[in-house]
Enzyme design. Structure first.
Site, PDB file in Angstrom:
ATOM      1  N   CYS A  95      28.006  51.212  20.001  1.00 12.13           N
ATOM      2  CA  CYS A  95      29.365  50.584  19.470  1.00 12.13           C
ATOM      3  C   CYS A  95      30.446  51.043  20.248  1.00 12.13           C
ATOM      4  CB  CYS A  95      29.525  51.593  18.087  1.00 12.13           C
ATOM      5  SG  CYS A  95      31.144  50.954  17.460  1.00 12.13           S
ATOM      6  N   HIS A 137      27.038  44.716  11.928  1.00 10.50           N
ATOM      7  CA  HIS A 137      27.939  45.711  12.190  1.00 10.50           C
ATOM      8  C   HIS A 137      29.403  45.580  12.255  1.00 10.50           C
ATOM      9  CE1 HIS A 137      28.013  48.945  15.691  1.00 10.50           C
ATOM     10  NE2 HIS A 137      29.340  48.669  15.668  1.00 10.50           N
ATOM     11  N   GLU A 138      29.976  44.284  12.960  1.00  8.52           N
ATOM     12  CA  GLU A 138      31.342  44.151  12.871  1.00  8.52           C
ATOM     13  C   GLU A 138      32.042  44.027  11.609  1.00  8.52           C
ATOM     14  OE1 GLU A 138      32.556  45.090  15.563  1.00  8.52           O
ATOM     15  OE2 GLU A 138      30.783  44.503  16.810  1.00  8.52           O
ATOM     16  N   HIS A 141      32.742  47.253  10.228  1.00  3.90           N
ATOM     17  CA  HIS A 141      33.835  47.863  10.654  1.00  3.90           C
ATOM     18  C   HIS A 141      35.118  47.587   9.641  1.00  3.90           C
ATOM     19  CE1 HIS A 141      32.955  50.090  14.244  1.00  3.90           C
ATOM     20  NE2 HIS A 141      32.242  48.999  14.714  1.00  3.90           N
TER      21      HIS A 141
HETATM   22 ZN    ZN Z   1      31.142  49.040  16.125  1.00  4.42          ZN
END
Ligand code: ZN
Length: 176
Positions: A95, A137-138, A141
């Site tokens: 990341c 994953h994004e 966020h």
């Molecule tokens: Zn990340």
């Protein structure tokens, strides 16, 4: 005079913005276009395969990804939402907000993502493999979730201890 600044400052852990859920984007304006371009430049400059707006200072629901090796897989997602997912698999992830940290995270193998494109049109995108991991994953966020929240408490403790130690030894070395 060219005032375009391609490199956005990175927000790294434990910055509060990384644990704050992001706002929906009401309209895909010129400002959103420019910011998406800046995010893309920043992602490539970091050798990343994905970047979410809060990692570069704005708490809005926008992500960019490019999981190709030759910069041909660029995609932008405005207000992305996973509407279907299939299977699960563990894969090692890194990341941009945790430089040097690698964690094995369990994610869906395949996802359908509903979002707006940069023209403001609603799209559904089917992603699998690395791209599916990256999108999940994004989107995490955007919900104020990092990959640290996706591992057990014990793994988190070990990973952070190792990461802190490596960061400190890096500083010591570079100061010499
Ligand atoms: Zn990340």
């Amino acid at each position: 005079m060219d005032t375009y600044v391609p490199w956005l400052a990175l927000n790294t852990y434990p910055d509060d913005i990384l644990s704050t859920p992001c706002e929906e984007i009401a309209e895909v304006t010129v400002d959103i276009h420019e910011f998406a371009n800046d995010m893309t430049q920043t992602m490539y400059a970091c050798d990343g395969i994905g970047l979410a707006a809060p990692q570069v200072g704005r708490s809005i629901r926008l992500i960019v990804i490019d999981c190709s090796k030759d910069a041909t897989g660029l995609k932008h997602f405005v207000n992305p939402r996973i509407v279907a997912s299939r299977g699960t698999r563990q894969r090692a992830e890194t990341c941009i907000s945790f430089p040097g940290l690698k964690l094995r995270v369990s994610r869906a193998i395949e996802v359908d993502v509903e979002s707006l494109d940069l023209k403001g049109n609603k799209t559904i995108y089917n992603a699998s493999g690395l791209e599916a991991n990256c999108i999940q994953h994004e989107i995490d966020h955007l919900d104020g979730i990092t990959f640290l929240d996706r591992v057990s408490r014990q793994q988190r403790r070990h990973a952070l201890r190792r990461w802190e130690k490596e960061k400190n030894s890096y500083h010591t070395t570079s100061e010499i």
